[in-house]
Design an enzyme around this catalytic site. Structure first.
Site, PDB file in Angstrom:
ATOM      1  N   TYR A 264      -7.724  14.520   1.067  1.00 58.79           N
ATOM      2  CA  TYR A 264      -6.948  15.310   0.116  1.00 58.79           C
ATOM      3  C   TYR A 264      -7.864  15.937  -0.942  1.00 58.79           C
ATOM      4  O   TYR A 264      -9.088  15.903  -0.808  1.00 58.79           O
ATOM      5  CB  TYR A 264      -5.842  14.456  -0.484  1.00 58.79           C
ATOM      6  CG  TYR A 264      -4.822  14.021   0.556  1.00 58.79           C
ATOM      7  CD1 TYR A 264      -4.181  14.969   1.356  1.00 58.79           C
ATOM      8  CD2 TYR A 264      -4.526  12.679   0.775  1.00 58.79           C
ATOM      9  CE1 TYR A 264      -3.261  14.585   2.326  1.00 58.79           C
ATOM     10  CE2 TYR A 264      -3.606  12.292   1.751  1.00 58.79           C
ATOM     11  CZ  TYR A 264      -2.982  13.243   2.521  1.00 58.79           C
ATOM     12  OH  TYR A 264      -2.089  12.870   3.489  1.00 58.79           O
TER      13      TYR A 264
ATOM     14  N   GLN B  45       0.826   6.355  -7.410  1.00 54.81           N
ATOM     15  CA  GLN B  45      -0.372   6.998  -6.883  1.00 54.81           C
ATOM     16  C   GLN B  45      -0.230   8.512  -7.049  1.00 54.81           C
ATOM     17  O   GLN B  45       0.601   9.140  -6.406  1.00 54.81           O
ATOM     18  CB  GLN B  45      -0.574   6.639  -5.406  1.00 54.81           C
ATOM     19  CG  GLN B  45      -1.897   7.173  -4.852  1.00 54.81           C
ATOM     20  CD  GLN B  45      -2.055   6.923  -3.364  1.00 54.81           C
ATOM     21  OE1 GLN B  45      -1.298   7.488  -2.572  1.00 54.81           O
ATOM     22  NE2 GLN B  45      -3.010   6.099  -2.979  1.00 54.81           N
TER      23      GLN B  45
ATOM     24  N   SER C   7       0.829  -1.203   0.000  1.00 52.28           N
ATOM     25  CA  SER C   7       0.000   0.000   0.000  1.00 52.28           C
ATOM     26  C   SER C   7       0.866   1.258   0.000  1.00 52.28           C
ATOM     27  O   SER C   7       1.974   1.256   0.547  1.00 52.28           O
ATOM     28  CB  SER C   7      -0.895  -0.012   1.240  1.00 52.28           C
ATOM     29  OG  SER C   7      -2.025   0.808   1.062  1.00 52.28           O
TER      30      SER C   7
END
Length: 352
Positions: free
Chosen positions: A178, A98, A21
């Site tokens: 975010y 990402q 992750s």
């Protein structure tokens, strides 16, 4: 089906369902990943994970949270990422990037300095968000329509650089409080134009960015999106799992291949709500209700636990964060615990 069953998303083939992750390392200079990132990500590839995800990677300098975060808004950064990608590929693993913008949660000091707001003299910048809603004690400015349009282009430009660097997949970070989350959650977004108000308007920035990014990606490359499936806020305007199901259906229609279902970002989650698998039901429900592939997160630390999520068809991938910090070789150890044959780097076979 088990944790070591292969998975195919478009033309991307993963050897197992284990994902490292994204985890911020706060170790970059001018947004450029360095030796730390090579070893951090590379060692997890050696450790057997099928997919390695970079930490959240900014698409412009103002998208950083701290001055020590990574980016991919210029060619120097792209070239540095390329070396890491090549090493991960050499280990028979896949790697995704990402892409991210912190919005109103940026301009902070390093964690070693308690992430306090940066002053202008320290390199701080003016924060902008969907609305002038207070976050972390600071009220950001509202993004103009023109600024929103430019940000969509910057996301697409960053995605194109990621393709040029050799990444296997791109994920948009649309959770954890975010920028995208600051738009789709009505708890933050108080706009009165086409990017605020109704759910359709609040998700518009994310959906339009997905369209722009999908346009520059090769047809065979999957596009992932991480969302906060719930806000964990006890308010009438909080984002809910039902909202996430609506969003997931629309994202799927616009070319998204997998949704990682996390949660929160605007408030600390009470300890009584945090336990092993605590966010897995988000991924399971979205998968069942929309038929889109999902990634599960949430205190997943053990092989049997991770395997059960896949075996019970609760999610298609298991995203493991902190346990990968404790054990870079989680996948190799998991295979041993589950008594499943898996490829081991020849350099390490004497230990397994």
């Amino acid at each position: 089906m088990n944790l070591f069953s292969p998975l195919k998303l478009r033309q991307l083939s993963l050897k197992n369902r284990i994902v490292v992750s994204p985890m911020q390392q706060y170790s970059a200079i001018n947004g450029v990943p360095g030796n730390w990132h090579m070893v951090h990500l590379g060692s997890r590839a050696v450790g057997g994970a099928g997919l390695i995800m970079t930490e959240c990677t900014a698409i412009e300098p103002e998208g950083l949270a701290t001055l020590s975060d990574v980016g991919i808004w210029n060619d120097e950064q792209k070239d540095a990422w390329k070396k890491i990608v090549e090493f991960v590929h050499d280990q028979d693993a896949k790697i995704g990037i990402q892409l991210w913008h912190s919005g109103g949660k940026g301009s902070l000091k390093h964690p070693n300095e308690r992430m306090k707001p940066l002053t202008k003299d320290q390199g701080g910048w003016t924060l902008k968000s969907s609305s002038p809603t207070e976050m972390n004690g600071i009220i950001p400015q509202e993004l103009s329509i023109d600024e929103i349009q430019k940000l969509k282009v910057k996301f697409a430009d960053a995605a194109l650089r990621a393709v040029e660097a050799g990444f296997d997949t791109v994920e948009l970070h649309a959770g954890h409080g975010y920028l995208f989350h600051q738009f789709y959650s009505a708890s933050i977004n108080k706009r009165l134009d086409e990017y605020g108000g109704s759910l359709e308007n609040r998700i518009r920035f994310l959906v339009e960015t997905v369209v722009e990014v999908r346009r520059v990606l090769p047809d065979g490359m999957p596009l992932l999106v991480r969302i906060s499936a719930v806000d964990y806020l006890e308010t009438a305007d909080a984002w809910t799992l039902e909202d996430s199901i609506v969003l997931a259906k629309i994202l799927k229609e616009n070319g998204v291949d997998l949704i990682t279902a996390s949660g929160g970002g605007f408030a600390n989650v009470s300890k009584d709500r945090v336990f092993p698998n605590y966010q897995v039901p988000f991924a399971s429900t979205i998968k069942q209700q929309t038929a889109i592939a999902t990634g599960a997160v949430g205190m997943i630390t053990e092989a049997m636990q991770a395997n059960s999520i896949i075996a019970n068809d609760e999610a298609d991938l298991v995203f493991i964060a902190r346990e990968h910090l404790r054990d870079p070789y989680f996948a190799l150890h998991a295979a041993k615990d589950l008594e499943i044959e898996t490829e081991i780097p020849w350099q390490y076979k004497r230990a397994f």
